[in-house]
Design a protein around this motif. Structure first.
Motif, short mmCIF file in Angstrom:
data_model
loop_
_atom_site.label_atom_id
_atom_site.label_comp_id
_atom_site.label_asym_id
_atom_site.label_seq_id
_atom_site.Cartn_x
_atom_site.Cartn_y
_atom_site.Cartn_z
N ILE A 242 -15.53 103.86 50.91
CA ILE A 242 -15.73 104.48 52.22
C ILE A 242 -15.20 103.50 53.28
O ILE A 242 -15.79 102.45 53.52
CB ILE A 242 -17.21 104.79 52.47
N ILE A 243 -14.08 103.85 53.91
CA ILE A 243 -13.47 102.98 54.91
C ILE A 243 -14.05 103.26 56.29
O ILE A 243 -14.36 102.33 57.03
CB ILE A 243 -11.94 103.19 54.94
N ILE A 244 -14.20 104.55 56.61
CA ILE A 244 -14.83 104.97 57.86
C ILE A 244 -16.09 105.73 57.50
O ILE A 244 -16.03 106.75 56.82
CB ILE A 244 -13.90 105.86 58.70
N SER A 245 -17.24 105.23 57.94
CA SER A 245 -18.50 105.84 57.51
C SER A 245 -18.87 107.06 58.35
O SER A 245 -19.04 108.16 57.82
CB SER A 245 -19.63 104.80 57.58
N SER A 246 -18.96 106.90 59.66
CA SER A 246 -19.25 108.05 60.53
C SER A 246 -18.96 107.63 61.97
O SER A 246 -19.64 106.75 62.51
CB SER A 246 -20.71 108.48 60.41
N ILE A 247 -17.96 108.25 62.54
CA ILE A 247 -17.55 107.85 63.89
C ILE A 247 -17.53 109.06 64.81
O ILE A 247 -16.96 110.10 64.49
CB ILE A 247 -16.15 107.19 63.87
#
Length: 335
Positions: A14-19
């Protein structure tokens, strides 16, 4: 442009979790963070180069376009400056005559009018990067994505191109999402700055608010804020319990706001306000800078960085000195 709960997963990572992020029209939003925090991956996702695992990208007018420029210009070596700039127009099916007219006109914005027939290898690094920017901007994107575009250039050229690009942006009115690791670059261009760690944006603020009120010690450390001292130690130095919210348990102060007391002056002669304290310590480092000297002072196992203007009466290593600290210049935050 608005991002809603964006997640990017590559293989099992998971590179970007929650943006969640909104870029306003005509805004320069600067994204900063350590290497590996996901900044470039986020830009590639917005540009459509890699898919979002989940989440949505929304545009104010339902539809929007992006252009992206990387650290390396990535120009087509077999095409001239004019052909590189016009390449996107060709892909869109614009007739040759019309795209030549548009590209020639755009060369004026790029300040490259006399270089239209040159090839990339005949250009300087700064000229190549301007061509790369022109190739993206001629398509009139709503959002320009910049992934450290000037990082490989020397300092003076980098500053010149930053000034050139920001003037162009203000004139043409497009938005920018700008990734950089240069703090001076961020401060010179940003309307807002976002700090990103481990695939999530930890804080968003205007540059002055970010410095004055870092959300955490981790952010303060990333910003290299000087003289970050615990509230307990500040209480000890001020010889009283400071009247602050309980959550503000750490404070930093700029090195320019610490004043070294003249060695010929007696402490009892100092006329100081109640809102300041005097700290005694030992000089452990002395370094010249453009305005005078930077010194490091050790006091009660704490390191204090002090900037001294001018070139006279510079303390020596291992010398015992005293420093005045004004309370109102300390910025408080949560550790």
């Amino acid at each position: 442009m608005q991002l809603e709960r964006i997640k990017i997963q590559i293989n099992q990572s998971i590179i970007i979790s929650s943006i969640d992020l909104q870029i306003n029209s005509g805004e320069i939003f600067v994204l900063m963070g350590p290497s590996g925090s996901g900044k470039t991956t986020l830009l590639k996702g917005i540009a459509g180069l890699i898919p979002f695992t989940s989440g949505k990208l929304r545009w104010e007018d339902k539809h929007g376009t992006t252009g992206i420029v990387f650290q390396e210009p990535r120009l087509f070596p077999h095409l001239t400056v004019l052909e590189n700039i016009a390449f996107g127009l060709k892909v869109r099916g614009i007739p040759a005559k019309e795209r030549r007219i548009q590209a020639l006109d755009f060369l004026k914005n790029l300040q490259l009018e006399s270089l239209e027939s040159r090839y990339p290898h005949q250009l300087s690094g700064g000229q190549q990067q301007r061509v790369a920017l022109g190739r993206a901007l001629i398509l009139k994107p709503d959002l320009l994505l910049l992934d450290e575009p000037f990082a490989s250039l020397d300092t003076s050229l980098r500053q010149d191109l930053i000034e050139w690009l920001t003037k162009l942006q203000r004139r043409l009115g497009f938005s920018i999402l700008w990734v950089t690791h240069y703090l001076d670059e961020a401060l010179s261009v940003a309307d807002r700055i976002g700090i990103m760690f481990e695939g999530a944006i930890q804080q968003i603020a205007a540059p002055d608010a970010l410095f004055q009120n870092p959300a955490t010690e981790k952010i303060a450390q990333f910003l290299s804020l000087p003289n970050r001292i615990s509230r307990k130690q500040w209480n000890k130095w001020f010889q009283s319990e400071l009247n602050l919210p309980t959550t503000q348990n750490r404070g930093w102060i700029d090195s320019n706001h610490l004043q070294v007391i003249d060695r010929d002056c007696q402490l009892s002669d100092i006329n100081r306000e109640v809102s300041s304290c005097i700290i005694s310590g030992i000089v452990t480092k002395v370094r010249p800078n453009r305005e005078g000297y930077s010194i490091q002072v050790t006091s009660e196992n704490n390191l204090l960085d002090v900037n001294m203007l001018g070139w006279n009466k510079i303390p020596k290593l291992d010398e015992k000195i005293s420093i005045i600290v004004p309370f109102e210049k300390i910025h408080w935050y949560t550790e």
